[in-house]
Design an enzyme around this catalytic site. Sequence first.
Site, PDB file in Angstrom:
ATOM      1  N   ASP A  36       0.858  -1.183   0.000  1.00 38.51           N
ATOM      2  CA  ASP A  36       0.000   0.000   0.000  1.00 38.51           C
ATOM      3  C   ASP A  36       0.894   1.232   0.000  1.00 38.51           C
ATOM      4  O   ASP A  36       1.506   1.573   1.019  1.00 38.51           O
ATOM      5  CB  ASP A  36      -0.915  -0.012   1.219  1.00 38.51           C
ATOM      6  CG  ASP A  36      -1.916   1.131   1.220  1.00 38.51           C
ATOM      7  OD1 ASP A  36      -1.782   2.043   0.371  1.00 38.51           O
ATOM      8  OD2 ASP A  36      -2.832   1.129   2.062  1.00 38.51           O
ATOM      9  N   ALA A  60      -2.413   5.086  -9.057  1.00 37.35           N
ATOM     10  CA  ALA A  60      -3.145   6.354  -8.998  1.00 37.35           C
ATOM     11  C   ALA A  60      -4.581   6.111  -8.569  1.00 37.35           C
ATOM     12  O   ALA A  60      -5.133   5.024  -8.778  1.00 37.35           O
ATOM     13  CB  ALA A  60      -3.133   7.056 -10.352  1.00 37.35           C
ATOM     14  N   THR A 101      -1.604  12.858 -16.270  1.00 32.76           N
ATOM     15  CA  THR A 101      -2.828  12.855 -17.063  1.00 32.76           C
ATOM     16  C   THR A 101      -3.077  14.174 -17.790  1.00 32.76           C
ATOM     17  O   THR A 101      -2.594  15.234 -17.372  1.00 32.76           O
ATOM     18  CB  THR A 101      -4.029  12.580 -16.129  1.00 32.76           C
ATOM     19  OG1 THR A 101      -5.256  12.714 -16.839  1.00 32.76           O
ATOM     20  CG2 THR A 101      -4.071  13.570 -14.966  1.00 32.76           C
ATOM     21  N   ASP A 102      -3.863  14.101 -18.854  1.00 29.95           N
ATOM     22  CA  ASP A 102      -4.329  15.301 -19.550  1.00 29.95           C
ATOM     23  C   ASP A 102      -5.292  16.124 -18.705  1.00 29.95           C
ATOM     24  O   ASP A 102      -5.545  17.302 -19.000  1.00 29.95           O
ATOM     25  CB  ASP A 102      -4.995  14.926 -20.878  1.00 29.95           C
ATOM     26  CG  ASP A 102      -6.102  13.890 -20.718  1.00 29.95           C
ATOM     27  OD1 ASP A 102      -6.531  13.615 -19.579  1.00 29.95           O
ATOM     28  OD2 ASP A 102      -6.540  13.340 -21.741  1.00 29.95           O
ATOM     29  N   TYR A 125      -9.889  15.204  -9.370  1.00 30.53           N
ATOM     30  CA  TYR A 125      -8.904  14.262  -9.889  1.00 30.53           C
ATOM     31  C   TYR A 125      -7.745  14.999 -10.546  1.00 30.53           C
ATOM     32  O   TYR A 125      -6.571  14.743 -10.255  1.00 30.53           O
ATOM     33  CB  TYR A 125      -9.574  13.317 -10.889  1.00 30.53           C
ATOM     34  CG  TYR A 125      -8.594  12.518 -11.712  1.00 30.53           C
ATOM     35  CD1 TYR A 125      -7.815  11.519 -11.129  1.00 30.53           C
ATOM     36  CD2 TYR A 125      -8.433  12.765 -13.080  1.00 30.53           C
ATOM     37  CE1 TYR A 125      -6.908  10.792 -11.891  1.00 30.53           C
ATOM     38  CE2 TYR A 125      -7.537  12.043 -13.839  1.00 30.53           C
ATOM     39  CZ  TYR A 125      -6.769  11.057 -13.244  1.00 30.53           C
ATOM     40  OH  TYR A 125      -5.868  10.350 -13.991  1.00 30.53           O
ATOM     41  N   LYS A 129      -3.787  15.142  -9.353  1.00 29.25           N
ATOM     42  CA  LYS A 129      -2.691  14.706 -10.217  1.00 29.25           C
ATOM     43  C   LYS A 129      -1.696  15.846 -10.458  1.00 29.25           C
ATOM     44  O   LYS A 129      -0.475  15.613 -10.501  1.00 29.25           O
ATOM     45  CB  LYS A 129      -3.232  14.179 -11.541  1.00 29.25           C
ATOM     46  CG  LYS A 129      -3.981  12.854 -11.422  1.00 29.25           C
ATOM     47  CD  LYS A 129      -3.071  11.716 -10.960  1.00 29.25           C
ATOM     48  CE  LYS A 129      -2.082  11.291 -12.028  1.00 29.25           C
ATOM     49  NZ  LYS A 129      -1.256  10.141 -11.593  1.00 29.25           N
ATOM     50  N   TRP A 150      -6.614   8.996 -22.003  1.00 31.92           N
ATOM     51  CA  TRP A 150      -7.662   8.061 -22.443  1.00 31.92           C
ATOM     52  C   TRP A 150      -7.099   6.647 -22.683  1.00 31.92           C
ATOM     53  O   TRP A 150      -7.236   6.083 -23.772  1.00 31.92           O
ATOM     54  CB  TRP A 150      -8.330   8.572 -23.708  1.00 31.92           C
ATOM     55  CG  TRP A 150      -9.090   9.860 -23.567  1.00 31.92           C
ATOM     56  CD1 TRP A 150      -9.069  10.728 -22.516  1.00 31.92           C
ATOM     57  CD2 TRP A 150      -9.994  10.426 -24.534  1.00 31.92           C
ATOM     58  NE1 TRP A 150      -9.891  11.802 -22.770  1.00 31.92           N
ATOM     59  CE2 TRP A 150     -10.477  11.641 -23.994  1.00 31.92           C
ATOM     60  CE3 TRP A 150     -10.422  10.033 -25.796  1.00 31.92           C
ATOM     61  CZ2 TRP A 150     -11.383  12.467 -24.680  1.00 31.92           C
ATOM     62  CZ3 TRP A 150     -11.319  10.856 -26.479  1.00 31.92           C
ATOM     63  CH2 TRP A 150     -11.798  12.041 -25.918  1.00 31.92           C
TER      64      TRP A 150
END
Length: 299
Positions: A36, A60, A101-102, A125, A129, A150
Amino acid sequence: MKAPVILVLGRSGLLARALADRGGGDIVTAGRPDFDITQPGASERLLDQLRPAAVINAAAYTAVDRAESEPELAFALNRDAAAALARACARAGLPLIHVSTDSVFDGAQDRAYRESDTPRPINVYGASKRAGECAVLDALPSALVVRTSWIFGASGDSFVSRLLGWAEGRDRLTIVGDQYGRPTYAPALAEGLLTLARRLLDGAASSGLMHLAGESVLSRAEQARIILEAAGRRGRAATTVIPVPSSLRPTPARRPLNAVLDCSLALRQGLALGPFRNDLEPTLDGLLGSAASGAQSGA
């Protein structure tokens, strides 16, 4: 000479599975329930135990809508645990690739997002990030943060698998037509990340930010049409996609309308991922069986 071991965090995720498949014996994965990353001292203990040559963090919190009601959990994994891992890698002198991420962008721009563009996340989210990106690079300036978009594949949950479920038994399906991005095939992304990890080990890769995503730029509705047409060749009943604006399909978390990443930096470094239609075929082969067998069973 034995190949260096690359530690991948996030064992059960779509990308982590692809990394394990592509990397073979060079990869060791760690994740729940055995490990964890959010537990204090967990990263240090794991690095001491495994002594990897490099680390790829694919762990994530990715439940975009649920993050709106669970911000503490999202930030605990996407910011705090990522920062602790980066500090542990800094102490051990290990190269680190952190996957982002985008969703760190607001989607208001009228062109693809470059690494130099200012992030402005519009949901929890994305904010978690972005905070993770900053925390990782603060703790380990030599880290490489790779933003992608994606992700899909045959071995886990994605828009492709969810769409097939939504379309089951329905002749019409409404899908948002004003959200654009680059669908990214998990195995191809995994190959790119492994290449970057090996370059880091050789001192041949730069630190900082990089965008790495699929070649095709599509709306969600366009992506859905392509998926369902290919599914039809495998014996699935036809479903018509009806594009609708995001305003008619509200979700707990707002999505950026333009989530298109500019991948020019990756291309200049020889990292080119493929078009969606090509990568969809092996995905649907895994989820539904081959087009040839589907056509035969429907004859």
